[in-house]
Design an enzyme around this catalytic site. Structure first.
Site: not given
Ligand code: AMX
Length: 467
Positions: A271, A301, A347, A356, A402, A428, A448
């Site tokens: 965001s 997110h 994360h 948080r 979250d 935000r 860019r």
């Molecule tokens: N549950 C299951 N698998 C997870 C996970 C979770 N909570 N968090 C990460 N993983 C997996 C990823 O999907 C990825 O799998 P892949 O290799 O098969 O694609 C692997 O672990 C490696 O990911 P990562 O490097 O640890 O995370 P990232 O930086 O790519 O993504 C995030 C970060 C937040 C998107 C991810 O941890 C996630 O999907 N969490 C659940 C959704 C969530 O809570 N989002 C809110 C985040 C905070 C916010 O922005 N508000």
């Protein structure tokens, strides 16, 4: 006279007049004046820094980073906050507990949590405001809160199956009829004045968001009942709680905490980065922030807070409140095996429990220790990290913001999970707008970065490897 006043303010802000005594006279309660005094000094600082270090390397880019969501690439300047992987967010150098201690409080709640007005002042200026300064922002935002009829009509005409975040983003886009920046730009304003109009738009936008959010809420979940008018005696969060229809002082306090802690998470999150990117094209703050909100609406997110509650509700429906640790583990594993993520965990930058999350847990321990949903969240905290570690994929097995927020909201009667991300979005705006103001003050250019296709990248990588 105005010139003399600005010069004096500048001298006061740079402590040249009163030395170490920060304010020998009462500090200005106008955020705009304080900012106007700071900007020339900061511009000079950045100019000198770039002169000395413009060609200094501060990082490197690997092929994996390019395919991997640019993770770890040092490519953005954001003044408002910095995220430490282990410690969590610091707003202008202050941790969340420090902000809770130092920022001014409001009336009408229980006086335990900081006012987001104070946090905005801090994000913009880097200084902890006085009570008077924070109160002056409450007053100013109340005065700027009116929203035009065409936006109200548009919101009232939306179908009830349009997600609250789509309504929120569309309303923000349509609010740009009010943009002072767009008008000034069309009138040929000088680049050095861009920040002033960005500041005006930011203040207006932040002021209007609670009313927009409340109309969406009431249209969708309270049979379109009228939103109560802004009360000039109330602060931003208190007015928002009242407009949503909640008068419990603890809920007012929760809003203050919620709107403070969701405000900013340095520059690279979807965001904030989107708002900055779109703003770099000189799209006005309404258009820029609306774009950021479309990113916040993604399940990885900001939509994760909705996903967490949906997930927890499923657990309760299928297993009940007396869920054992073994049953809980099975539920988590089943989620992972079905190819879904555990919402609220993991994360991109953080590598420890999100502070948080921790401050919301502390709030819950004080106010709702026996709530079944909170108990469920606490049980999850005990089992999920080990499971994610055992699965071996997630770089961070700990909970993020979250994982907790929805539980607090549902306790006070806000059970409409689809709506939660709108509250995140209102908060935000504080961080995104504070950053936009500094983007314009520094005259940052259109963003860019260079991209390549895979064949080009292979050539580049081979050349680099053979050096
Ligand atoms: N549950 C299951 N698998 C997870 C996970 C979770 N909570 N968090 C990460 N993983 C997996 C990823 O999907 C990825 O799998 P892949 O290799 O098969 O694609 C692997 O672990 C490696 O990911 P990562 O490097 O640890 O995370 P990232 O930086 O790519 O993504 C995030 C970060 C937040 C998107 C991810 O941890 C996630 O999907 N969490 C659940 C959704 C969530 O809570 N989002 C809110 C985040 C905070 C916010 O922005 N508000």
């Amino acid at each position: 006279m105005a010139l003399f006043r600005n010069k004096l303010l500048h001298l006061v802000a740079t402590k040249q007049v009163f030395g170490s005594c920060r304010y020998a006279t009462a500090p200005s309660s106008s955020l705009r004046d304080v900012l106007a005094a700071q900007i020339p000094e900061k511009q000079e600082e950045v100019k000198a820094f770039r002169k000395d270090h413009g060609k200094t390397k501060v990082g490197e880019v690997t092929v994996d980073m390019m395919y991997g969501g640019m993770r770890g690439i040092r490519g953005l300047v954001t003044e408002t906050s910095v995220l430490d992987p282990d410690e969590g967010i610091r707003f202008r150098g202050y941790s969340i507990p420090e902000c809770q201690k130092l920022l001014p409080r409001g009336n009408g709640g229980t006086g335990e949590e900081p006012l987001p007005e104070g946090l905005f002042w801090l994000l913009v200026t880097g200084e902890i405001p006085t009570q008077e300064q924070a109160d002056s922002l409450s007053k100013e935002w109340n005065e700027r809160a009116a929203i035009p009829n065409h936006v109200i009509q548009m919101l009232n005409n939306f179908p009830s199956n349009l997600h609250p975040m789509s309504q929120f983003s569309a309303a923000i886009t349509a609010l740009n009829t009010e943009s002072k920046f767009a008008k000034a730009y069309a009138d040929g304003v000088k680049k050095t004045k861009y920040w002033e109009y960005t500041f005006e738009d930011s203040m207006d936008l932040i002021a209007k968001l609670p009313t927009v959010a409340a109309i969406i809420y009431r249209n969708l979940y309270r049979e379109g009942s009228a939103v109560s008018p802004i009360d000039m005696k109330k602060d931003w969060s208190w007015n928002m709680a009242a407009m949503l229809g909640y008068d419990n002082p603890d809920f007012v306090e929760l809003m203050r905490l919620y709107l403070t802690i969701h405000s900013d998470h340095e520059g690279g999150n979807v965001s904030a980065h989107t708002t900055h990117l779109v703003g770099s094209a000189l799209s006005d703050p309404y258009l820029s922030f609306a774009a950021g909100m479309n990113g916040l609406a993604g399940p990885l997110h900001g939509l994760a807070n909705q996903e967490v509650l949906i997930w927890l509700t499923k657990v309760r429906e299928q297993v009940g409140d007396d869920i054992t640790e073994e049953q809980m583990k099975k539920f988590v594993w089943d989620t992972l095996k079905s190819g879904q993520v555990v919402p609220g965990y993991g994360h991109a930058v953080l590598r420890k429990t999100d502070p948080r999350y921790t401050c919301q847990r502390e709030f819950a321990l004080k106010k709702l220790p026996n709530d079944p949903m909170f108990q469920l969240v606490s049980k999850l905290y005990k089992v999920v990290p080990d499971i994610l570690l055992a699965q071996g994929k997630a770089a961070n097995p700990w909970p993020n913001v979250d994982a907790h927020s929805g539980v607090l909201l549902q306790y006070y009667g806000m059970t409409e999970m689809n709506y939660y991300t709108v509250l995140f979005g209102v908060s935000r705006a504080l961080g995104c707008c504070a950053s936009l103001i500094w983007d314009r003050a520094f005259g940052l250019p259109i963003e860019r970065p260079k991209s390549f296709d895979t064949p080009h990248l292979k050539k580049l990588a081979t050349k680099s490897a053979n050096k």
